[in-house]
Design a protein around this motif. Structure first.
Motif, PDB file in Angstrom:
ATOM      1  N   VAL A  18      33.880  38.906  60.436  1.00  0.00           N
ATOM      2  CA  VAL A  18      33.470  40.010  59.575  1.00  0.00           C
ATOM      3  C   VAL A  18      32.389  39.541  58.606  1.00  0.00           C
ATOM      4  O   VAL A  18      31.382  40.200  58.396  1.00  0.00           O
ATOM      5  CB  VAL A  18      34.683  40.549  58.789  1.00  0.00           C
ATOM      6  CG1 VAL A  18      34.230  41.543  57.742  1.00  0.00           C
ATOM      7  CG2 VAL A  18      35.672  41.200  59.733  1.00  0.00           C
ATOM      8  N   GLU A 207      37.008  60.011  47.500  1.00  0.00           N
ATOM      9  CA  GLU A 207      38.119  59.065  47.623  1.00  0.00           C
ATOM     10  C   GLU A 207      37.739  57.699  47.058  1.00  0.00           C
ATOM     11  O   GLU A 207      38.529  57.040  46.399  1.00  0.00           O
ATOM     12  CB  GLU A 207      38.548  58.897  49.083  1.00  0.00           C
ATOM     13  CG  GLU A 207      39.215  60.114  49.685  1.00  0.00           C
ATOM     14  CD  GLU A 207      38.242  61.236  49.952  1.00  0.00           C
ATOM     15  OE1 GLU A 207      37.288  61.003  50.725  1.00  0.00           O
ATOM     16  OE2 GLU A 207      38.392  62.331  49.391  1.00  0.00           O
ATOM     17  N   LEU A 208      36.511  57.273  47.365  1.00  0.00           N
ATOM     18  CA  LEU A 208      36.097  55.951  46.888  1.00  0.00           C
ATOM     19  C   LEU A 208      35.676  55.996  45.422  1.00  0.00           C
ATOM     20  O   LEU A 208      35.627  54.979  44.749  1.00  0.00           O
ATOM     21  CB  LEU A 208      34.924  55.427  47.721  1.00  0.00           C
ATOM     22  CG  LEU A 208      35.178  55.155  49.208  1.00  0.00           C
ATOM     23  CD1 LEU A 208      33.897  54.720  49.882  1.00  0.00           C
ATOM     24  CD2 LEU A 208      36.237  54.088  49.391  1.00  0.00           C
ATOM     25  N   PRO A 233      32.901  51.782  43.354  1.00  0.00           N
ATOM     26  CA  PRO A 233      34.276  51.506  42.936  1.00  0.00           C
ATOM     27  C   PRO A 233      34.464  50.027  42.624  1.00  0.00           C
ATOM     28  O   PRO A 233      33.963  49.174  43.351  1.00  0.00           O
ATOM     29  CB  PRO A 233      35.107  51.910  44.160  1.00  0.00           C
ATOM     30  CG  PRO A 233      34.175  51.838  45.311  1.00  0.00           C
ATOM     31  CD  PRO A 233      32.809  52.142  44.768  1.00  0.00           C
ATOM     32  N   VAL A 234      35.147  49.730  41.534  1.00  0.00           N
ATOM     33  CA  VAL A 234      35.472  48.330  41.223  1.00  0.00           C
ATOM     34  C   VAL A 234      36.934  48.261  40.823  1.00  0.00           C
ATOM     35  O   VAL A 234      37.484  49.200  40.268  1.00  0.00           O
ATOM     36  CB  VAL A 234      34.621  47.772  40.063  1.00  0.00           C
ATOM     37  CG1 VAL A 234      33.178  47.663  40.447  1.00  0.00           C
ATOM     38  CG2 VAL A 234      34.771  48.621  38.826  1.00  0.00           C
ATOM     39  N   SER A 235      37.570  47.115  41.123  1.00  0.00           N
ATOM     40  CA  SER A 235      38.961  46.971  40.722  1.00  0.00           C
ATOM     41  C   SER A 235      39.026  46.374  39.322  1.00  0.00           C
ATOM     42  O   SER A 235      39.883  46.697  38.537  1.00  0.00           O
ATOM     43  CB  SER A 235      39.712  46.090  41.703  1.00  0.00           C
ATOM     44  OG  SER A 235      38.992  44.896  41.917  1.00  0.00           O
TER      45      SER A 235
ATOM     46  N   LYS B  94      43.241  63.490  53.026  1.00  0.00           N
ATOM     47  CA  LYS B  94      42.100  62.568  53.027  1.00  0.00           C
ATOM     48  C   LYS B  94      42.521  61.142  52.706  1.00  0.00           C
ATOM     49  O   LYS B  94      41.888  60.193  53.143  1.00  0.00           O
ATOM     50  CB  LYS B  94      41.071  63.010  51.986  1.00  0.00           C
ATOM     51  CG  LYS B  94      40.122  64.057  52.508  1.00  0.00           C
ATOM     52  CD  LYS B  94      39.042  64.310  51.477  1.00  0.00           C
ATOM     53  CE  LYS B  94      38.755  65.795  51.358  1.00  0.00           C
ATOM     54  NZ  LYS B  94      38.075  66.139  50.124  1.00  0.00           N
ATOM     55  N   ARG B  95      43.570  61.020  51.896  1.00  0.00           N
ATOM     56  CA  ARG B  95      43.956  59.685  51.459  1.00  0.00           C
ATOM     57  C   ARG B  95      45.122  59.104  52.248  1.00  0.00           C
ATOM     58  O   ARG B  95      45.350  57.906  52.222  1.00  0.00           O
ATOM     59  CB  ARG B  95      44.289  59.712  49.967  1.00  0.00           C
ATOM     60  CG  ARG B  95      43.045  59.918  49.117  1.00  0.00           C
ATOM     61  CD  ARG B  95      43.411  60.200  47.687  1.00  0.00           C
ATOM     62  NE  ARG B  95      42.239  60.278  46.829  1.00  0.00           N
ATOM     63  CZ  ARG B  95      41.463  61.338  46.700  1.00  0.00           C
ATOM     64  NH1 ARG B  95      41.716  62.415  47.409  1.00  0.00           N
ATOM     65  NH2 ARG B  95      40.419  61.331  45.881  1.00  0.00           N
ATOM     66  N   TRP B  98      44.524  56.209  54.764  1.00  0.00           N
ATOM     67  CA  TRP B  98      44.371  54.865  54.171  1.00  0.00           C
ATOM     68  C   TRP B  98      45.725  54.239  53.911  1.00  0.00           C
ATOM     69  O   TRP B  98      45.988  53.098  54.273  1.00  0.00           O
ATOM     70  CB  TRP B  98      43.612  54.951  52.841  1.00  0.00           C
ATOM     71  CG  TRP B  98      42.188  55.378  52.949  1.00  0.00           C
ATOM     72  CD1 TRP B  98      41.683  56.618  52.648  1.00  0.00           C
ATOM     73  CD2 TRP B  98      41.070  54.598  53.382  1.00  0.00           C
ATOM     74  NE1 TRP B  98      40.323  56.631  52.860  1.00  0.00           N
ATOM     75  CE2 TRP B  98      39.922  55.413  53.314  1.00  0.00           C
ATOM     76  CE3 TRP B  98      40.938  53.271  53.823  1.00  0.00           C
ATOM     77  CZ2 TRP B  98      38.653  54.956  53.662  1.00  0.00           C
ATOM     78  CZ3 TRP B  98      39.668  52.816  54.174  1.00  0.00           C
ATOM     79  CH2 TRP B  98      38.551  53.654  54.094  1.00  0.00           C
ATOM     80  N   GLY B 167      38.147  48.649  46.827  1.00  0.00           N
ATOM     81  CA  GLY B 167      37.743  49.772  47.656  1.00  0.00           C
ATOM     82  C   GLY B 167      38.209  49.675  49.091  1.00  0.00           C
ATOM     83  O   GLY B 167      38.783  48.675  49.512  1.00  0.00           O
ATOM     84  N   GLY B 168      37.984  50.735  49.829  1.00  0.00           N
ATOM     85  CA  GLY B 168      38.437  50.800  51.213  1.00  0.00           C
ATOM     86  C   GLY B 168      37.324  50.522  52.196  1.00  0.00           C
ATOM     87  O   GLY B 168      37.538  50.109  53.332  1.00  0.00           O
ATOM     88  N   MET B 169      36.086  50.754  51.772  1.00  0.00           N
ATOM     89  CA  MET B 169      34.926  50.417  52.596  1.00  0.00           C
ATOM     90  C   MET B 169      33.706  50.347  51.692  1.00  0.00           C
ATOM     91  O   MET B 169      33.761  50.751  50.540  1.00  0.00           O
ATOM     92  CB  MET B 169      34.728  51.437  53.714  1.00  0.00           C
ATOM     93  CG  MET B 169      34.526  52.858  53.242  1.00  0.00           C
ATOM     94  SD  MET B 169      34.542  54.059  54.607  1.00  0.00           S
ATOM     95  CE  MET B 169      33.031  53.632  55.444  1.00  0.00           C
ATOM     96  N   VAL B 186      38.215  46.874  58.066  1.00  0.00           N
ATOM     97  CA  VAL B 186      39.166  45.768  58.227  1.00  0.00           C
ATOM     98  C   VAL B 186      38.943  44.723  57.131  1.00  0.00           C
ATOM     99  O   VAL B 186      39.883  44.240  56.501  1.00  0.00           O
ATOM    100  CB  VAL B 186      39.005  45.121  59.622  1.00  0.00           C
ATOM    101  CG1 VAL B 186      39.777  43.806  59.699  1.00  0.00           C
ATOM    102  CG2 VAL B 186      39.494  46.077  60.691  1.00  0.00           C
ATOM    103  N   PHE B 269      43.844  46.831  44.078  1.00  0.00           N
ATOM    104  CA  PHE B 269      42.596  46.723  44.840  1.00  0.00           C
ATOM    105  C   PHE B 269      41.747  47.981  44.767  1.00  0.00           C
ATOM    106  O   PHE B 269      40.738  48.092  45.449  1.00  0.00           O
ATOM    107  CB  PHE B 269      42.904  46.418  46.311  1.00  0.00           C
ATOM    108  CG  PHE B 269      43.456  45.037  46.526  1.00  0.00           C
ATOM    109  CD1 PHE B 269      42.607  43.946  46.580  1.00  0.00           C
ATOM    110  CD2 PHE B 269      44.816  44.832  46.636  1.00  0.00           C
ATOM    111  CE1 PHE B 269      43.105  42.670  46.763  1.00  0.00           C
ATOM    112  CE2 PHE B 269      45.322  43.548  46.821  1.00  0.00           C
ATOM    113  CZ  PHE B 269      44.465  42.474  46.885  1.00  0.00           C
ATOM    114  N   ARG B 270      42.201  48.941  43.983  1.00  0.00           N
ATOM    115  CA  ARG B 270      41.513  50.219  43.881  1.00  0.00           C
ATOM    116  C   ARG B 270      41.266  50.778  45.287  1.00  0.00           C
ATOM    117  O   ARG B 270      40.186  51.188  45.640  1.00  0.00           O
ATOM    118  CB  ARG B 270      40.181  50.044  43.144  1.00  0.00           C
ATOM    119  CG  ARG B 270      39.931  51.184  42.216  1.00  0.00           C
ATOM    120  CD  ARG B 270      38.533  51.219  41.661  1.00  0.00           C
ATOM    121  NE  ARG B 270      38.206  52.537  41.185  1.00  0.00           N
ATOM    122  CZ  ARG B 270      38.142  53.598  41.967  1.00  0.00           C
ATOM    123  NH1 ARG B 270      38.393  53.509  43.238  1.00  0.00           N
ATOM    124  NH2 ARG B 270      37.831  54.790  41.470  1.00  0.00           N
ATOM    125  N   PRO B 272      41.519  53.383  48.227  1.00  0.00           N
ATOM    126  CA  PRO B 272      41.483  54.844  48.074  1.00  0.00           C
ATOM    127  C   PRO B 272      42.634  55.588  48.754  1.00  0.00           C
ATOM    128  O   PRO B 272      42.405  56.522  49.522  1.00  0.00           O
ATOM    129  CB  PRO B 272      40.142  55.212  48.711  1.00  0.00           C
ATOM    130  CG  PRO B 272      39.923  54.167  49.734  1.00  0.00           C
ATOM    131  CD  PRO B 272      40.537  52.909  49.199  1.00  0.00           C
TER     132      PRO B 272
END
Lengths: 519, 320
Positions: A18, A207-208, A233-235, B94-95, B98, B167-169, B186, B269-270, B272
């Protein structure tokens, strides 16, 4: 055990693959060579139309990047924006705005006086979220007339010195798009985010919590310096800033040393427009009817200690006159109460009252309450602390179910009419933070001055009234402002250094002018 | 069938509680007295609030709100979020993907991995390998998942810089084909999944170890050893089939815990998913959304428990 190793190795291989494939790079579809991309911490705050951004948080500012207004908030005062000039009649009831020419909507159509008239009239029918033109449940606007292509006359129902800013902040929306819209709350198509402001919304991911804005090429005004503005988005803000994922962040004072004395970073202190305040309930505890009791309280509080221990130095002790240092009309001459146990005891005259202090369960408020308890005890005032969840505290505040209330909120830099909504009896219909004023407190001088300043259209005369008002408030202390937080931001000047403050707000990233060339 | 009735009753109790809970919490979606530092609180006038309340039925007595709520639910409508201007169902849909993928993938991995490790431990019972592994697993299973998450975030994303922070992506990324997009997802999911795997691994390890120990002491295993079969063959051919029953049911039953863990991990990890949304909705007292999310989680957990019951009957002929 072999199997486990294999699985681990496989997982590692996937991870490396990745990484090697280098996905996640933001490929800019811009064709302008090196575009300046500024990244800031994101978070979903709604679709940026005047109706769909969320009620809280920085959604309104994202909306304002797209939608311009007649005036803009500069560093000292309101500045001309879509309106080049304006004129207010002597009786304060007629405002004439002379509009800039050659302004275009982001879909290429010209913006005219008709659009301005339409916007104001549409907002009367459908008040937007950040509506400032409805006072006591009714719109202040009586009629809007188009005098010619670039002159608009607005007649209001009564003179109000704070109205220029309020009218000037209303967002302009294109008539040709919105005239067909019946239900603006649910109007969320691509057409809904067409304004005439400096930035065009390119992408929004709910969502993000990600937004992407690009500079509007045909913008009428100052040239945008930032070509692309992204909210990602940030954690954790600090981690994201260190990794270069975002270009500016708020930092706690404890981390200052990490960035100080380093060419790469620039640290700035925000103006103190957010603060904590105690409210006394004179209805529940008649002892507070006695001014001496309130003043004793003011002497028994060590604001400097609160600033150092709770705000870690990132704050200034609040002024007893309420308007903070840094407010354009702050009066430095009002009575201030230094920490003085002897004076407090003198005013108490041997009384040892006990009060309950209602606070939310936030860390800072708990710390403030503990310190108050200790210093008040030295003066002979007993404090019992009741800590509840924030929402519970808000509900209790609204109903006046407290003896002393601690509350923290923003907006201290706003129009000085604040003093009226915060202190005058029965004036808080549009006061966001204070539930229902000061229960049981009414002072004719404050009420009269408050009513007078708002209809005084002459700026200097009004300023004098506001100064006087602060003096009386400081003398009376019906509320006890504790401290105003300044907070720090850190950014990399090499990447971008155009950050500027508005005269009444503490966040540079919320300021549209931060992204535009200086004037 | 009787089981199904029990579940239906449980579900009914849950939706009733779900209806009552947010309304019993003080505060409402309209009172914002304190705003966070970077916020400008926008207030609704009393008139606007009254209009909202009428629109959402918040001004009616509780009983008629409840009837309305049940009726809506039967029609598949679970409300509209005041704050987000969106249908709750659409928001959760939508969520959900995830969260569900996070949960299922991590559950699958921790189950398989835990079983394998547990079986080995049982086989090497009381030797040093077993004892060390046992200690390790016990300690891991007691650490709260968000702490593990923070640890991985710090090591994997901050120190090594191998993984994205959140984030998720990747936002705004333009992908030429589905493959890089998949890889990106991933890549973002690895740390959250790893966190949940580590957090649940101990549980599966212990169950499979115990279950395996019981099975290994049985006569037919000794017979198999007597026949001279390889260790692997005995362990994974003969013993595991019987030892796996409690593991599989546990996998379904622990779904509730994993959802709980996912809520925490998503917030670290925020990510989504529904868990992140849940925190937000509780913060702003968005009744409709809180209810929708609880309903979603309750339904998922109940369904899985029901499936576990059914499956147990299938796997274990003694329970009929």
């Amino acid at each position: 055990m072999n199997k486990v190793c294999k699985i681990m190795a496989a997982a590692l291989a996937v991870a490396l693959l990745v990484l090697a494939s280098g996905c996640g790079g933001n490929s800019l579809s811009s064709d302008r060579g090196k575009a300046l991309v500024v990244n800031l911490a994101g978070g979903d705050c709604g679709y940026p139309t005047p109706y769909s951004h969320y009620a809280r948080g920085p959604g309104m500012f994202k909306m304002q990047l797209i939608f311009d207004s007649l005036l803009e908030r500069g560093e000292k005062d309101y500045i001309p924006w879509l309106a080049e000039k304006w004129d207010v009649s002597a009786d304060g009831k007629v405002y004439t705005f002379f509009l800039r020419q050659n302004v275009k909507w982001q879909d290429g159509k010209p913006m005219t006086a008709e659009d301005v008239k339409f916007s104001f009239e549409y907002f009367i029918l459908h008040p937007p979220l950040g509506d400032e033109l409805t006072l006591n449940g009714k719109s202040v606007i009586e009629k809007v007339e188009v005098l010619n292509d670039h002159t608009v006359k607005i007649t209001v129902d009564q003179p109000n010195a704070a109205l220029l800013g309020r009218l000037g902040q209303a967002r302009m929306i294109p008539k040709h798009i919105w005239e067909k819209v019946q239900d603006p709350q649910n109007f969320n198509g691509p057409e809904a985010v067409i304004g005439c402001g400096p930035y065009v919304l390119k992408e929004y991911n709910k969502e993000l919590g990600a937004y992407k804005f690009e500079a509007f090429k045909e913008y009428w005004g100052p040239k945008p310096r930032v070509d692309v503005l992204q909210f990602v988005p940030v954690s954790d803000n600090i981690l994201a800033f260190d990794k270069g994922e975002i270009d500016l962040t708020v930092i706690s004072p404890d981390l200052l040393s990490k960035y100080q004395d380093n060419e790469e970073f620039k640290i700035q202190k925000n103006p103190p427009f957010w603060g904590y305040c105690l409210t006394f309930n004179l209805e529940r505890r008649p002892e507070f009817q006695d001014k001496n009791m309130r003043q004793a309280f003011a002497y028994a509080v060590d604001r400097q200690e609160l600033v150092e221990k709770v705000a870690r130095g990132a704050a200034v002790p609040a002024s007893a006159g309420y308007l903070p240092t840094g407010h354009i009309w702050y009066n430095p001459g009002v009575r201030q109460y230094e920490f003085n146990i002897a004076k407090a005891q003198e005013l108490l005259k041997g009384r040892t009252p006990e009060f309950t202090l209602l606070i939310s369960n936030s860390n800072d408020e708990v710390r403030i309450a503990e310190l108050l308890k200790i210093s008040c005890a030295r003066a002979g005032i007993g404090l019992k602390i009741r800590s509840v969840d924030g929402k519970t505290r808000d509900a209790a505040a609204k109903k006046g179910e407290y003896e002393i209330l601690l509350n923290g909120y923003g907006g201290w830099g706003g129009d000085a009419d604040l003093l009226r909504s915060v202190y005058a009896a029965g004036a808080n219909a549009d006061s966001a933070f204070l539930g229902r004023g000061i229960p049981g407190y009414s002072n004719t001088q404050i009420n009269d001055l408050g009513a007078q300043q708002i209809i005084t259209m002459d700026r200097e005369k009004r300023k004098a009234l506001i100064f006087r008002l602060q003096e009386i408030i400081a003398e009376e202390v019906p509320r006890l402002p504790l401290y105003n937080t300044t907070g720090y931001i850190v950014y990399r000047p090499a990447k971008y250094d155009g950050w500027r403050y508005m005269f009444d707000h503490h966040e540079v990233t919320h300021n549209k002018l931060s992204y535009l060339a200086g004037q | 069938m009787r089981k199904f009735g029990e579940y239906a009753l449980t579900f009914f109790c849950i939706i009733t509680l779900n209806f009552l809970l947010p309304r019993l919490i003080p505060g409402d979606p309209f009172t914002f007295l304190a705003a966070d530092t970077d916020e400008v609180a926008i207030t609704c006038s009393e008139e606007q609030i009254a209009r909202y309340k009428e629109y959402y039925g918040l001004d009616k007595p509780l009983s008629s709100q409840y009837v309305q709520y049940i009726d809506n639910m039967l029609h598949g409508y679970i409300g509209y979020s005041i704050y987000y201007h969106e249908d709750v169902l659409a928001m959760i849909e939508k969520r959900a993907a995830w969260t569900v993928s996070l949960v299922t993938v991590s559950l699958g991995i921790s189950c398989v991995l835990g079983t394998i490790l547990g079986s080995f431990s049982a086989w090497k019972r009381n030797r040093s390998f077993d004892q060390r592994l046992y200690l390790l697993m016990i300690s891991f299973s007691e650490i709260p998942s968000f702490l593990i998450g923070l640890f991985f975030l710090f090591i994997g994303a901050v120190c090594l810089g191998w993984f994205p922070l959140s984030g998720g992506m990747s936002p705004f990324a333009v992908f030429a084909s589905p493959l890089p997009k998949m890889l990106d997802i991933v890549h973002h999911a690895l740390l959250p999944v790893l966190t949940l795997v580590v957090a649940r691994l101990g549980e599966f390890y212990l169950i499979s170890r115990n279950s395996m120990l019981t099975v290994l002491s049985k006569d037919y295993i000794r017979t198999a050893q007597g026949k001279g079969l390889t260790k692997k063959r005995i362990l994974f051919g003969h013993a595991l089939r019987n030892a796996a029953i409690p593991v599989v049911t546990r996998m379904f039953l622990s779904l509730g815990h994993v959802f709980g863990g996912a809520v925490l991990v998503e917030n670290v990890f925020r990510y989504p998913g529904v868990g992140y949304l849940m925190r937000e909705s509780v913060m702003i007292r968005d009744y409709a959304l809180i209810q929708g999310i609880f309903l979603f989680i309750a339904a998922a957990v109940l369904t899985m428990n029901f499936a576990a019951d059914m499956l147990y009957q299938k796997l274990d002929p003694r329970i009929r």
